[in-house]
Design a protein around this motif. Structure first.
Motif, PDB file in Angstrom:
ATOM      1  N   ILE A   9      53.843  23.038   9.870  1.00  0.00           N
ATOM      2  CA  ILE A   9      52.600  22.059   9.624  1.00  0.00           C
ATOM      3  C   ILE A   9      52.066  21.985  11.068  1.00  0.00           C
ATOM      4  O   ILE A   9      50.700  22.472  11.446  1.00  0.00           O
ATOM      5  CB  ILE A   9      52.694  20.759   8.965  1.00  0.00           C
ATOM      6  CG1 ILE A   9      53.090  21.031   7.545  1.00  0.00           C
ATOM      7  CG2 ILE A   9      51.346  20.239   8.919  1.00  0.00           C
ATOM      8  CD1 ILE A   9      53.683  19.783   6.816  1.00  0.00           C
ATOM      9  N   ARG A  10      52.442  21.576  12.114  1.00  0.00           N
ATOM     10  CA  ARG A  10      52.100  21.398  13.545  1.00  0.00           C
ATOM     11  C   ARG A  10      51.617  22.569  14.048  1.00  0.00           C
ATOM     12  O   ARG A  10      50.350  22.577  14.789  1.00  0.00           O
ATOM     13  CB  ARG A  10      53.155  20.600  14.150  1.00  0.00           C
ATOM     14  CG  ARG A  10      52.976  20.493  15.808  1.00  0.00           C
ATOM     15  CD  ARG A  10      53.811  19.767  16.472  1.00  0.00           C
ATOM     16  NE  ARG A  10      55.011  20.422  16.775  1.00  0.00           N
ATOM     17  CZ  ARG A  10      55.054  21.496  17.718  1.00  0.00           C
ATOM     18  NH1 ARG A  10      54.009  21.839  18.461  1.00  0.00           N
ATOM     19  NH2 ARG A  10      56.083  22.015  17.773  1.00  0.00           N
ATOM     20  N   THR A  16      49.980  20.059  19.667  1.00  0.00           N
ATOM     21  CA  THR A  16      51.339  20.012  20.321  1.00  0.00           C
ATOM     22  C   THR A  16      51.996  18.756  19.692  1.00  0.00           C
ATOM     23  O   THR A  16      51.344  18.098  18.572  1.00  0.00           O
ATOM     24  CB  THR A  16      50.889  19.369  21.666  1.00  0.00           C
ATOM     25  OG1 THR A  16      50.028  18.054  21.729  1.00  0.00           O
ATOM     26  CG2 THR A  16      50.180  20.225  22.696  1.00  0.00           C
ATOM     27  N   GLN A  17      52.968  18.609  20.001  1.00  0.00           N
ATOM     28  CA  GLN A  17      53.830  17.430  19.374  1.00  0.00           C
ATOM     29  C   GLN A  17      53.040  15.971  19.849  1.00  0.00           C
ATOM     30  O   GLN A  17      53.251  15.083  18.811  1.00  0.00           O
ATOM     31  CB  GLN A  17      55.325  17.246  19.800  1.00  0.00           C
ATOM     32  CG  GLN A  17      56.139  18.208  19.426  1.00  0.00           C
ATOM     33  CD  GLN A  17      57.658  18.278  20.104  1.00  0.00           C
ATOM     34  OE1 GLN A  17      57.742  17.956  21.140  1.00  0.00           O
ATOM     35  NE2 GLN A  17      58.593  18.974  19.514  1.00  0.00           N
ATOM     36  N   PHE A  20      50.180  16.132  17.142  1.00  0.00           N
ATOM     37  CA  PHE A  20      50.474  15.918  15.791  1.00  0.00           C
ATOM     38  C   PHE A  20      51.019  14.230  15.502  1.00  0.00           C
ATOM     39  O   PHE A  20      50.582  13.917  14.636  1.00  0.00           O
ATOM     40  CB  PHE A  20      51.821  16.822  15.585  1.00  0.00           C
ATOM     41  CG  PHE A  20      52.292  16.743  14.358  1.00  0.00           C
ATOM     42  CD1 PHE A  20      51.587  17.567  13.266  1.00  0.00           C
ATOM     43  CD2 PHE A  20      53.317  15.963  13.548  1.00  0.00           C
ATOM     44  CE1 PHE A  20      52.188  17.496  11.957  1.00  0.00           C
ATOM     45  CE2 PHE A  20      53.970  16.013  12.389  1.00  0.00           C
ATOM     46  CZ  PHE A  20      53.113  17.113  11.418  1.00  0.00           C
ATOM     47  N   ALA A  21      51.419  13.851  16.713  1.00  0.00           N
ATOM     48  CA  ALA A  21      52.065  12.147  16.359  1.00  0.00           C
ATOM     49  C   ALA A  21      50.831  11.330  16.441  1.00  0.00           C
ATOM     50  O   ALA A  21      50.912  10.420  15.480  1.00  0.00           O
ATOM     51  CB  ALA A  21      52.954  12.162  17.592  1.00  0.00           C
ATOM     52  N   ARG A  22      49.873  11.584  17.292  1.00  0.00           N
ATOM     53  CA  ARG A  22      48.656  10.895  17.225  1.00  0.00           C
ATOM     54  C   ARG A  22      48.011  11.146  15.775  1.00  0.00           C
ATOM     55  O   ARG A  22      47.648   9.935  15.440  1.00  0.00           O
ATOM     56  CB  ARG A  22      47.640  11.437  18.177  1.00  0.00           C
ATOM     57  CG  ARG A  22      46.860  10.471  18.845  1.00  0.00           C
ATOM     58  CD  ARG A  22      46.082  11.234  20.131  1.00  0.00           C
ATOM     59  NE  ARG A  22      47.035  11.168  21.250  1.00  0.00           N
ATOM     60  CZ  ARG A  22      47.243  12.180  21.914  1.00  0.00           C
ATOM     61  NH1 ARG A  22      46.380  13.356  21.583  1.00  0.00           N
ATOM     62  NH2 ARG A  22      47.997  12.190  23.002  1.00  0.00           N
ATOM     63  N   VAL A  23      47.894  11.993  15.369  1.00  0.00           N
ATOM     64  CA  VAL A  23      47.302  12.440  13.799  1.00  0.00           C
ATOM     65  C   VAL A  23      48.038  11.494  12.824  1.00  0.00           C
ATOM     66  O   VAL A  23      47.486  10.924  12.000  1.00  0.00           O
ATOM     67  CB  VAL A  23      47.191  13.853  13.662  1.00  0.00           C
ATOM     68  CG1 VAL A  23      46.839  14.152  11.907  1.00  0.00           C
ATOM     69  CG2 VAL A  23      46.121  14.488  14.526  1.00  0.00           C
ATOM     70  N   ILE A  31      58.596  12.816  16.558  1.00  0.00           N
ATOM     71  CA  ILE A  31      58.214  14.090  16.341  1.00  0.00           C
ATOM     72  C   ILE A  31      59.158  15.094  17.068  1.00  0.00           C
ATOM     73  O   ILE A  31      59.896  16.058  16.418  1.00  0.00           O
ATOM     74  CB  ILE A  31      56.990  14.541  16.651  1.00  0.00           C
ATOM     75  CG1 ILE A  31      55.875  13.620  15.459  1.00  0.00           C
ATOM     76  CG2 ILE A  31      56.421  16.147  16.242  1.00  0.00           C
ATOM     77  CD1 ILE A  31      56.219  13.695  14.231  1.00  0.00           C
ATOM     78  N   ALA A  32      59.704  14.945  18.373  1.00  0.00           N
ATOM     79  CA  ALA A  32      60.372  15.647  18.992  1.00  0.00           C
ATOM     80  C   ALA A  32      61.787  15.621  18.834  1.00  0.00           C
ATOM     81  O   ALA A  32      62.339  16.512  18.680  1.00  0.00           O
ATOM     82  CB  ALA A  32      60.239  15.411  20.635  1.00  0.00           C
TER      83      ALA A  32
END
Length: 101
Positions: A9-10, A16-17, A20-23, A31-32
């Motif tokens: 998905i990302r 970036t990770q 993605f984490a922000r969204v 996420i990492a």
């Protein structure tokens, strides 16, 4: 949902990770860690991802199937596109998809 689906998905959104984490409204480190297999995907994280990317159960099933096929190393077949049984990539340059495909 598993780490491969999250990564798919990302990457499909070219994120970036951190993006993605922000969204998804979670930490970058989560996420990492999930993507390297050091943390599991919780129900809460899965729900946040589904909401953030507007994913329904049918779409999740499609992603799960896609990741499963990729992990098996099974090349996509042309069957889904035009009905023949050729696999991709194909060296057959004169192969043409059916009209509308």
């Amino acid at each position: 949902m598993n780490k491969e689906i999250i990564k798919l998905i990302r990457k499909s959104y070219n994120m970036t990770q951190r993006d993605f984490a922000r969204v998804v409204s979670c930490s970058f480190s989560l996420i990492a860690l999930v993507e390297v297999g050091k943390r599991r995907v919780t129900a809460d994280l899965e729900n946040k991802i589904k909401i953030a990317f507007d994913l329904d159960d049918q779409q999740m099933q499609s992603l799960t199937s896609l990741v499963s096929e990729i992990s098996k190393g099974v090349p996509p077949s042309c069957k889904d596109r035009c009905g023949c049984l050729k696999t991709f990539p194909s060296d057959d340059t004169d192969h043409k998809l059916a009209p509308g495909n």
